[in-house]
Design an enzyme around this catalytic site. Structure first.
Site, PDB file in Angstrom:
ATOM      1  N   LYS A 103       0.862  -1.194   0.000  1.00 22.86           N
ATOM      2  CA  LYS A 103       0.000   0.000   0.000  1.00 22.86           C
ATOM      3  C   LYS A 103       0.892   1.234   0.000  1.00 22.86           C
ATOM      4  CE  LYS A 103      -4.436   1.119   0.221  1.00 22.86           C
ATOM      5  NZ  LYS A 103      -5.597   0.378  -0.298  1.00 22.86           N
TER       6      LYS A 103
HETATM    7  P1  NAD Z   1     -13.041   8.433  -2.226  1.00 26.01           P
HETATM    8  O1  NAD Z   1     -11.986   9.401  -1.894  1.00 26.01           O
HETATM    9  O2  NAD Z   1     -13.509   8.332  -3.630  1.00 26.01           O
HETATM   10  O3  NAD Z   1     -14.342   8.688  -1.306  1.00 26.01           O
HETATM   11  C1  NAD Z   1     -14.306   8.741   0.086  1.00 26.01           C
HETATM   12  C2  NAD Z   1     -15.649   9.300   0.579  1.00 26.01           C
HETATM   13  O4  NAD Z   1     -15.658   9.287   2.009  1.00 26.01           O
HETATM   14  C3  NAD Z   1     -15.918  10.739   0.180  1.00 26.01           C
HETATM   15  O5  NAD Z   1     -17.305  10.885  -0.045  1.00 26.01           O
HETATM   16  C4  NAD Z   1     -15.500  11.530   1.405  1.00 26.01           C
HETATM   17  O6  NAD Z   1     -16.136  12.790   1.510  1.00 26.01           O
HETATM   18  C5  NAD Z   1     -15.950  10.601   2.503  1.00 26.01           C
HETATM   19  N1  NAD Z   1     -15.238  10.765   3.764  1.00 26.01           N
HETATM   20  C6  NAD Z   1     -13.927  10.968   3.959  1.00 26.01           C
HETATM   21  N2  NAD Z   1     -13.651  11.055   5.274  1.00 26.01           N
HETATM   22  C7  NAD Z   1     -14.819  10.868   5.908  1.00 26.01           C
HETATM   23  C8  NAD Z   1     -15.211  10.840   7.271  1.00 26.01           C
HETATM   24  N3  NAD Z   1     -14.317  10.989   8.238  1.00 26.01           N
HETATM   25  N4  NAD Z   1     -16.512  10.613   7.558  1.00 26.01           N
HETATM   26  C9  NAD Z   1     -17.416  10.429   6.567  1.00 26.01           C
HETATM   27  N5  NAD Z   1     -17.121  10.471   5.279  1.00 26.01           N
HETATM   28  C10 NAD Z   1     -15.839  10.693   4.956  1.00 26.01           C
HETATM   29  O7  NAD Z   1     -12.506   7.014  -1.700  1.00 26.01           O
HETATM   30  P2  NAD Z   1     -12.964   5.573  -2.174  1.00 26.01           P
HETATM   31  O8  NAD Z   1     -12.047   5.131  -3.256  1.00 26.01           O
HETATM   32  O9  NAD Z   1     -14.427   5.555  -2.393  1.00 26.01           O
HETATM   33  O10 NAD Z   1     -12.568   4.706  -0.880  1.00 26.01           O
HETATM   34  C11 NAD Z   1     -13.426   4.614   0.259  1.00 26.01           C
HETATM   35  C12 NAD Z   1     -12.970   3.443   1.121  1.00 26.01           C
HETATM   36  O11 NAD Z   1     -12.973   2.239   0.338  1.00 26.01           O
HETATM   37  C13 NAD Z   1     -11.554   3.551   1.684  1.00 26.01           C
HETATM   38  O12 NAD Z   1     -11.482   2.937   2.940  1.00 26.01           O
HETATM   39  C14 NAD Z   1     -10.733   2.744   0.686  1.00 26.01           C
HETATM   40  O13 NAD Z   1      -9.507   2.267   1.236  1.00 26.01           O
HETATM   41  C15 NAD Z   1     -11.698   1.614   0.386  1.00 26.01           C
HETATM   42  N6  NAD Z   1     -11.423   0.910  -0.868  1.00 26.01           N
HETATM   43  C16 NAD Z   1     -11.395   1.578  -2.045  1.00 26.01           C
HETATM   44  C17 NAD Z   1     -11.143   0.869  -3.224  1.00 26.01           C
HETATM   45  C18 NAD Z   1     -11.174   1.543  -4.568  1.00 26.01           C
HETATM   46  O14 NAD Z   1     -11.137   0.821  -5.582  1.00 26.01           O
HETATM   47  N7  NAD Z   1     -11.296   2.860  -4.670  1.00 26.01           N
HETATM   48  C19 NAD Z   1     -10.902  -0.502  -3.164  1.00 26.01           C
HETATM   49  C20 NAD Z   1     -10.952  -1.154  -1.929  1.00 26.01           C
HETATM   50  C21 NAD Z   1     -11.218  -0.423  -0.787  1.00 26.01           C
END
Ligand code: NAD
Length: 412
Positions: A103
């Site tokens: 990561k």
């Molecule tokens: P992103 O940046 O696209 O979206 C994150 C969202 O969470 C946004 O709407 C943001 O405003 C909100 N947010 C941030 N901090 C917050 C808080 N403290 N309280 C409430 N809302 C909050 O990110 P993403 O790619 O959608 O990833 C979200 C989660 O999914 C993360 O934990 C990431 O590690 C996990 N994830 C993502 C992927 C991927 O393919 N993008 C794959 C596996 C896991």
């Protein structure tokens, strides 16, 4: 409160003990193989130079090259990146992928910087870690606050240094640079498939869902759920949550968030435009819904609020949203948790499909990608359910047992 890294390691220790694996397995898996830490020196639009700390943690290569996303976040730190790298190790094993766990992160507040500055951060990251990355070594992908555009800059910079096109060095690339159709929705689609599989055993008509986080993962998942007849009653970003008991107009919200009204709107502004009720992020977690989906951040369900969760099922789309303490409380309260290393595994599965296409010089249709993804996620879910029943443990414990069995076999 336990650290994120401790939360990511504790079920691993449980599984190793239950399977009576040798002590050397714990020693091998309880620490990263490499921690790379670099400062990125970036020229700002103003002409001044700023330093951004950046990391790449390479946890385990027992099953193959390191694989895991890169996040841009204002509070990124080594404990977090290490925990996420460990989770990637268990996830890739659970999904039977020939990949290890890694990561990366940059400590940068994306809201404070221009597009040009963020492009320079992305390019600097690829330069700083060039020697350690590559199709046979370590393959990054997007994560929080990074997307195909950012990965595209990294990939382009990598190619420049390599002096040739190396599409297999990154996944989640733009389509024009060798990205895969369906990759953008693969995390959400995988979670959707897992949820449907679970609910097929425990049917619930028109189930209500609250989703914390309306970014890449949360917003696409919301759309899949609405299309399948679920009522998504709440979604949130970091500022606030939108709530409507009968179900939110997800598509309209998405269009406005993406700039459909001329500029990209935050959920708070969308609430005003569509006259929707707003509640706090904390209140969203405690709504009386059937399914709660944390899809934003780690550690949001902890010892202080776990006993107020009213949902009976949780789909962990964020990495590590439930702390070790909360996990115990939720289990005592019979809240079923579909764990992150399964629920959000569609992302790395989609990435793996991108790697295969790059290797073979192929381009699969979105339907083909999603069909393969669905089939693989169903296999993973069914195998996990069997392990859960065999060992009489929670889904999370079963997921770690399966992940550790495979790694231990490789180590023996
Ligand atoms: P992103 O940046 O696209 O979206 C994150 C969202 O969470 C946004 O709407 C943001 O405003 C909100 N947010 C941030 N901090 C917050 C808080 N403290 N309280 C409430 N809302 C909050 O990110 P993403 O790619 O959608 O990833 C979200 C989660 O999914 C993360 O934990 C990431 O590690 C996990 N994830 C993502 C992927 C991927 O393919 N993008 C794959 C596996 C896991």
């Amino acid at each position: 409160m336990s650290s994120f890294l401790e939360n990511a390691l504790s079920p691993m220790r449980f599984a190793v003990a239950l399977l009576k694996l040798p002590e050397k397995t714990i020693q091998k898996l309880a620490q990263p193989e490499h921690v790379r830490e670099r400062d990125l020196e970036i020229e700002m639009g103003s002409g001044e130079t700023k330093i951004f700390p950046a990391w790449r943690v390479q946890w385990s290569s027992v099953l193959g090259p390191y694989k895991g996303g890169i996040r841009f976040a204002q509070d990124a730190n080594l404990d977090e990146v290490s925990a996420l790298a460990a989770l990637m190790t268990w996830k890739n094993s659970l999904l039977s992928l020939p990949l290890g766990g890694g990561k990366g992160a940059v400590r940068v507040d994306v809201r404070e910087h221009s597009k040009g500055e963020l492009e320079r951060v992305a390019r600097a990251y690829a330069r700083a870690f060039f020697d350690e990355l590559g199709p046979e070594k370590d393959i990054p992908a997007p994560d929080v606050h990074t997307n195909a555009e950012i990965i595209g800059y990294m990939s382009d910079e990598y190619n420049k240094i390599a002096g040739k096109s190396v599409p297999g060095a990154f996944t989640g690339k733009p389509l024009a640079m060798g990205g895969s159709k369906g990759r953008e929705v693969s995390t959400s689609y995988g979670g959707f498939v897992v949820l449907k599989q679970y609910l097929a055993q425990v049917p619930k008509k028109g189930a209500t869902v609250a989703i914390q986080g309306f970014g890449n993962v949360g917003s696409h998942l919301a759309q899949f759920l609405v299309d399948a007849g679920f009522a998504v009653v709440a979604v949130s970003d970091s500022q606030c949550a939108l709530y409507k008991k009968e179900g939110l107009p997800i598509q309209q919200i998405q269009i406005l968030q993406e700039g459909g009204a001329g500029k990209k709107l935050r959920l708070k502004e969308i609430a005003q435009k569509l006259t929707l009720e707003t509640i706090s992020n904390e209140a969203l977690l405690e709504l009386p819904v059937d399914v709660l989906v944390p899809a934003a951040h780690e550690g949001v369900i902890h010892g202080g609020n776990a006993d107020r969760i009213k949902a009976t099922l949780m789909l962990e789309m964020a990495n590590g949203p439930v702390t070790k303490e909360a996990d115990v409380i939720l289990r005592d309260r019979e809240v079923e948790v579909l764990p992150d290393i399964l629920a959000n595994g569609g992302g790395v599965m989609g990435s793996y499909f991108e790697m295969l296409q790059n290797k073979e010089g192929e381009s699969w249709s979105e339907d083909a990608v999603l069909k393969k993804l669905k089939d693989q996620m169903i296999v993973a879910f069914n195998e996990l359910t069997n392990t859960k029943l065999r060992f009489k443990v929670s889904y999370r414990e079963a997921a770690y047992i399966r992940a550790l069995e495979r790694i231990a076999q490789e180590l023996s």
